[in-house]
Design a protein around this motif. Structure first.
Motif, PDB file in Angstrom:
ATOM      1  N   MET A 217       8.467   4.242   2.641  1.00 31.88           N
ATOM      2  CA  MET A 217       7.135   3.995   2.066  1.00 31.88           C
ATOM      3  C   MET A 217       7.306   3.048   0.895  1.00 31.88           C
ATOM      4  SD  MET A 217       7.316   5.707  -1.020  1.00 31.88           S
ATOM      5  CE  MET A 217       5.631   6.100  -1.487  1.00 31.88           C
ATOM      6  N   ILE A 218       6.183   2.477   0.461  1.00 30.66           N
ATOM      7  CA  ILE A 218       6.262   1.470  -0.595  1.00 30.66           C
ATOM      8  C   ILE A 218       5.285   1.783  -1.718  1.00 30.66           C
ATOM      9  CG2 ILE A 218       4.574  -0.141   0.442  1.00 30.66           C
ATOM     10  CD1 ILE A 218       6.679  -2.384  -0.353  1.00 30.66           C
ATOM     11  N   ILE A 219       5.673   1.419  -2.924  1.00 28.51           N
ATOM     12  CA  ILE A 219       4.868   1.671  -4.119  1.00 28.51           C
ATOM     13  C   ILE A 219       4.648   0.350  -4.832  1.00 28.51           C
ATOM     14  CG2 ILE A 219       4.783   2.896  -6.342  1.00 28.51           C
ATOM     15  CD1 ILE A 219       6.915   4.861  -5.101  1.00 28.51           C
ATOM     16  N   GLY A 220       3.394  -0.075  -4.916  1.00 32.91           N
ATOM     17  CA  GLY A 220       3.105  -1.335  -5.600  1.00 32.91           C
ATOM     18  C   GLY A 220       1.602  -1.537  -5.644  1.00 32.91           C
ATOM     19  N   ARG A 221       1.149  -2.316  -6.584  1.00 29.29           N
ATOM     20  CA  ARG A 221      -0.298  -2.434  -6.781  1.00 29.29           C
ATOM     21  C   ARG A 221      -1.001  -3.126  -5.623  1.00 29.29           C
ATOM     22  NH1 ARG A 221      -1.595  -7.276 -11.131  1.00 29.29           N
ATOM     23  NH2 ARG A 221      -3.642  -6.300 -11.016  1.00 29.29           N
ATOM     24  N   ASN A 222      -0.256  -3.860  -4.802  1.00 28.26           N
ATOM     25  CA  ASN A 222      -0.892  -4.543  -3.677  1.00 28.26           C
ATOM     26  C   ASN A 222      -0.819  -3.741  -2.377  1.00 28.26           C
ATOM     27  OD1 ASN A 222      -1.760  -6.802  -5.138  1.00 28.26           O
ATOM     28  ND2 ASN A 222       0.341  -7.575  -5.144  1.00 28.26           N
ATOM     29  N   PHE A 223      -0.510  -2.465  -2.498  1.00 31.06           N
ATOM     30  CA  PHE A 223      -0.455  -1.573  -1.334  1.00 31.06           C
ATOM     31  C   PHE A 223      -1.377  -0.389  -1.583  1.00 31.06           C
ATOM     32  CE2 PHE A 223       3.448  -3.998  -1.607  1.00 31.06           C
ATOM     33  CZ  PHE A 223       3.560  -4.505  -0.316  1.00 31.06           C
ATOM     34  N   LEU A 224      -1.446   0.507  -0.606  1.00 36.31           N
ATOM     35  CA  LEU A 224      -2.233   1.718  -0.803  1.00 36.31           C
ATOM     36  C   LEU A 224      -1.701   2.471  -2.027  1.00 36.31           C
ATOM     37  CD1 LEU A 224      -2.345   2.788   2.957  1.00 36.31           C
ATOM     38  CD2 LEU A 224      -4.349   2.196   1.571  1.00 36.31           C
ATOM     39  N   THR A 225      -2.586   3.039  -2.796  1.00 32.01           N
ATOM     40  CA  THR A 225      -2.187   3.803  -3.969  1.00 32.01           C
ATOM     41  C   THR A 225      -1.502   5.092  -3.512  1.00 32.01           C
ATOM     42  OG1 THR A 225      -4.143   2.931  -5.070  1.00 32.01           O
ATOM     43  CG2 THR A 225      -3.053   4.789  -6.130  1.00 32.01           C
ATOM     44  N   LYS A 226      -0.367   5.373  -4.103  1.00 34.34           N
ATOM     45  CA  LYS A 226       0.413   6.547  -3.690  1.00 34.34           C
ATOM     46  C   LYS A 226       0.276   7.677  -4.699  1.00 34.34           C
ATOM     47  CE  LYS A 226       2.009   4.282  -0.135  1.00 34.34           C
ATOM     48  NZ  LYS A 226       1.461   2.936  -0.398  1.00 34.34           N
ATOM     49  N   ILE A 227       0.640   8.879  -4.236  1.00 28.72           N
ATOM     50  CA  ILE A 227       0.619  10.022  -5.155  1.00 28.72           C
ATOM     51  C   ILE A 227       1.933  10.787  -5.063  1.00 28.72           C
ATOM     52  CG2 ILE A 227      -1.881  10.250  -4.917  1.00 28.72           C
ATOM     53  CD1 ILE A 227      -1.346  12.881  -3.410  1.00 28.72           C
ATOM     54  N   ASN A 228       2.298  11.390  -6.162  1.00 32.01           N
ATOM     55  CA  ASN A 228       3.499  12.210  -6.206  1.00 32.01           C
ATOM     56  C   ASN A 228       3.142  13.664  -6.486  1.00 32.01           C
ATOM     57  OD1 ASN A 228       6.470  12.800  -6.635  1.00 32.01           O
ATOM     58  ND2 ASN A 228       5.592  13.431  -8.610  1.00 32.01           N
ATOM     59  N   GLY A 229       3.859  14.557  -5.826  1.00 30.55           N
ATOM     60  CA  GLY A 229       3.720  15.980  -6.105  1.00 30.55           C
ATOM     61  C   GLY A 229       4.994  16.515  -6.736  1.00 30.55           C
TER      62      GLY A 229
END
Lengths: 625, 625
Positions: A217-229
């Motif tokens: 998976m990818i984390i970056g402002r130009n991708f879907l916003t991700k969440i962490n638990g």
């Protein structure tokens, strides 16, 4: 749930609630350019439109799926064996790693040799990997050499879902353009785009070579916003099986990554179980374990203990490390006038160490050595905000921003090593001060992804901090924050149980999705549109199933209208059957052109009468004194 | 709860949960310029700061209190008798009303004469009032004549709380300046300011002369953000006693006004019970009852039936009416291409009527006659948004904005009659499109107060729409929205029970308070600061009690640390007793000047070493390809 830690390698079981398939859903896999790139998605079947609403099939809805093989009825799940290490072939092919004959960390070897741990150890078959001498195995390093790895292609497919096809389903894909504050979200996510974003440091793909089980998976402002638990035991309790269950439960509801924040017993073994069973990247805060190793005495910490901890965890497969290297000696006194001082546990450990030794933080002085470790395993930096505000009062103060500037400096050093890096952010911030955080982070850290805890927009609602923080999270996600760290209802009060984990995750899925809609992510509105169409057409089962939490939606509906027949009824509990708002809308749709023309003529006529009436009565009505 | 409607006037009881005093709190009354102006507030006692945190008393915290006499142990509560009609003397003094010998509405008289209703009727002692012939009894009318009514003085004291005194408690009152988007919030709320805001139409003080029981409150962008809680039965159920309990329960948790949206049985009698027992203004949507009177057939509605309903409800004491007068014939076809058509129940009733008759809405054509009724009782307009969007897809469309422009036109007409007026707003709107709603409303409606339902920032989370809408509510409150209509977790699914009402209210208190912090209301941050100080000093009981929901906070804390001793423990469940983040902050505070100077010298030294190290190693580190 009641668990025992006895003979875990024989008795451990998966949490039953986490392996139920979602209603009317099936797991599908999209194949990439090679057969071993198989990207999972969830496809929700919808019922057809019928009756007065027309007659048409409704295409199944494809949604991003973080739940891993647990929700695939075809997959054989055995938490004692762990997940399939699907990335191993990709890592092998690159031919830049060695499989080590033994663990490199002293602590890892010590735990391995400790026979008293037999009962709770994961039955590990694998040997650790490490970059070959002189090699750099980070996704950023490959990206900068122009290489598109299978991991990158995987996330491109995953982010993209089915955009091209969806675009053809006109109404469902129509969406508002969004306002992205200068983000550069493309209409189509290509593997090359993924590569370029990682190369530029604007996105990270956390993927430790010792965590081959992940679904990238990818984390970056130009991708879907991700969440962490966040999960993890504490000195006050929780067992290994419970923590694994919290992980599978968290990803079921949508956690894109999991942080194991354990500070209690058997941290090493707990982590092994979590990582071997986690299809999402796993993050940790290594200083927590390092502190345990020196019996909780912060001033006894040394670079050597910390270094050994990094290696220990990197060889287990931790995908990102929170490292509070921005808590510098000179910043500690800046917190003296605060309302709530230093509230980050990692930050306060380092502040204590700096004060006790009157020395610059060893995380800061050894930062380049840390980079060397990170690149040997592809562990991503999550540069911790040890001086984040713990109250609205302390928001955006000198200490917080001084640290952020240092994190910007460290980002550039990490990038010089081709080490992936993102930045942690607050905390407690009132709404009107949130954007300043985002803007400063983008500027100081060269658009490296931002990862915030909330922020909580007020301090006055303990018991509801998933909501106080969900508001801030949605806003900062819109402004450009790439990942949102969830907050549960137990924040500030106690340790979250499974219900709290679910509530926190769903709240943050809402925040992340709201952010995607607002920033104009091209895949965002399809799900809203599908829901709204189902709502308008009284397709009750579809409404439940399209939602983030079908179980709760169905249960709430059943409380008022428990009968099965109510789920095909063309009315809802608000108006009841006698008069229904939705019905009149159908009549409006059924108007033909001539009827509309007649209405407009009539309206025009009425307007003229009205003007006349105003003129006639105007003199009579009351005028302001 | 189990209720019967038999012989209510003898058996009705107050909801036991609603009359419990809040922990460590007492009800106080601030006297105004005359002894019968007694403004209630809640004062929360705090424990002293002790141990390593210093030794000082903590001043009691005064908070805005909507709960009425129900939480005053001195008050004698009997729902069969209703609340004390404290405003009667003020209304009498103005000498501009008549006490009528009988009800003016046909329907009211008919219900009065119906002996079969004896058992569920409120035992009404009072006679209705109406303005004397030619008199206008609205607060706006008085305000425009330069009169400061006791109601206005009351709200000034209420809004102001204890600002001047609080300002002296330095740290607790320090706050961020806020960003108010052009609002004009003063540092101190004076009676004259209240008057001028009402005169200008920028605030409303809903106070029907037939609802003398209210504790006056004000709605406007330059005051504290208010919230509304909806209650009401439906064709599918709920009893009178249950609805009264929902009201007392809703105001306990912070509802500033209550809307009775009943559409089921005995609407008239239910409303009487609610109003007689409600210390907050009560709003209704009269078209709902008018529709019941014509057996649910929208096309059978007439101006006469509607007019009689307005008078019936005005003489019961309804403080504001939602009237969908902006749903004009010509706008109905504009909704044809919508995803979810017309979702407002009132809007769809009027659209149906317009279409069936091919005529302009009678609410629009009779608007000035409605004004005449409003000013005879001081009922405030809540101009309904009958064409609000029911999905993200439909947000900010032509139909919605055409109606808003008409609402602006009607506002000006209401103002020509000195009738108080506020404007209802959406609905479902993604975050980036919310501000456009607020800006347009302020422009079109001359800054008349805006009152929105959420908005919901995504459609995909049924079961959690208190959260999807709480996000939008906080934002629009910040942008200038004066009152936020709550949404419960049951929205779109079923009828809220007491738990849902509480969850909805607390969520909206959070949104409203977050908005007050962000817009810089001078009384906002005191409570956050008091909470944060208590948090830092481990004053657990104070943390629970300062919060919006002490019961839930305490229960959550007890789940992890049930022992009484944990409530005085100087650690929390996150870190446990061994290492505590908060402790180190105390050490930092204890540093003296010399120590800080030594730290800074040391830091400077470290910086120079670091620069040297960079120079030495700079050539060795990896550089971008």
């Amino acid at each position: 749930m009641s668990y025992t830690n006895g003979h875990l390698k024989e008795t451990a079981q998966v949490d039953e609630q986490s392996v139920q398939p979602f209603p009317n859903s099936k797991k599908i896999y999209i194949e990439g350019s090679r057969p071993d790139i198989r990207v999972p998605m969830r496809e929700i079947s919808l019922s057809p439109t019928t009756g007065s609403f027309g007659n048409e099939e409704n295409e199944p809805l494809r949604v991003y799926d973080t739940s891993g093989p647990y929700t695939d009825p075809e997959a054989s799940i055995d938490v004692r064996k762990g997940l399939n290490p699907q990335r191993n072939a990709w890592i092998d092919e690159r031919n830049d790693t060695d499989v080590l004959s033994e663990l490199s960390s002293d602590y890892g070897r010590m735990r391995e040799a400790d026979l008293s741990l037999e009962n709770l150890r994961f039955d590990l078959q694998r040997k650790p990997r490490r970059a070959k001498e002189g090699k750099n195995v980070t996704q950023m390093h490959y990206a900068r050499q122009g290489i598109i790895t299978p991991e990158m292609e995987y996330v491109a497919i995953r982010e993209n879902m089915k955009l091209a096809e969806m675009r053809e389903q006109l109404q469902l894909n129509e969406q508002h353009p969004g306002h992205s504050f200068g983000a550069a979200i493309p209409q189509e996510i290509t593997p090359e785009f993924v590569r370029s974003e990682i190369a530029r440091g604007r996105a990270v793909l956390p993927a430790n070579i010792n965590h081959p089980e992940i679904e990238p998976m990818i984390i970056g402002r130009n991708f879907l916003t991700k969440i962490n638990g966040n999960i993890g035991n504490s000195a006050l309790g929780s067992s290994i099986e419970e923590e694994v269950a919290k992980m599978t439960w968290g990803i079921r509801w949508g956690a894109d990554t999991i942080m194991d924040l354990s500070t209690g017993k058997n941290i090493h073994e707990t982590r092994e179980w979590i990582i071997r069973n986690s299809p999402t990247p796993v993050g940790t805060v290594p200083i927590y374990q390092a502190l345990e190793k020196v019996n909780g005495v912060a001033e006894d910490l040394t670079w050597e203990v910390f270094r050994d901890t990094l290696i220990e965890q990197a060889e287990q497969g931790v995908d990102y490390f929170t490292i509070h290297a921005g808590v510098r000696l000179a910043y500690v006194p800046l917190t003296a006038k605060r309302m709530t001082g230093i509230v980050s546990r990692g930050g306060s450990i380092m502040a204590k160490w700096c004060l006790a030794h009157h020395k610059e933080s060893f995380l800061y002085t050894h930062f380049e050595e840390i980079c060397e470790i990170m690149k040997a395993y592809d562990v991503t930096f999550s540069l911790g905000d040890g001086l984040r505000p713990g109250s609205v009062y302390d928001a955006n103060d000198e200490a917080q921003f001084a640290e952020l500037e240092t994190l910007g400096e460290l980002t550039k050093i990490a990038w010089e090593h081709d080490v992936q890096c993102f930045i942690e952010g607050p905390g407690h911030v009132p709404m009107h001060m949130i954007k300043e955080n985002m803007d400063k982070q983008l500027r100081e850290c060269g658009e490296a992804p931002f990862y915030t805890l909330g922020p909580l927009v007020t301090d006055i609602a303990p018991g509801y901090d998933h909501i106080t923080s969900g508001i801030g999270a949605a806003m900062i996600g819109w402004y450009g924050c790439a990942m949102l760290c969830y907050v549960t209802p137990k924040e500030h009060l106690g340790l979250p149980n499974k219900d709290d984990v679910k509530t926190g995750i769903i709240t943050y899925k809402i925040a992340a999705h709201a952010a995607d809609l607002a920033k104009g992510h091209p895949a965002a509105q399809v799900r809203d549109n599908a829901m709204s169409k189902a709502r308008f057409e009284f397709r009750w089962e579809d409404q439940f199933n399209i939602g983030l939490d079908p179980d709760t939606a169905r249960a709430y509906h059943d409380e008022t209208l428990p009968k099965e027949s109510a789920k095909v009824a063309h009315f809802c509990s608000m108006c009841g059957p006698k008069f229904c708002s939705m019905k009149i809308s159908q009549e409006v749709r059924d108007l033909d052109e001539a009827q509309v023309a007649a209405i407009n003529a009539k309206a025009e006529e009425g307007m003229q009468e009205k003007s006349k009436e105003f003129l006639d009565t105007g003199s009579k009505i009351y005028h302001e004194v």
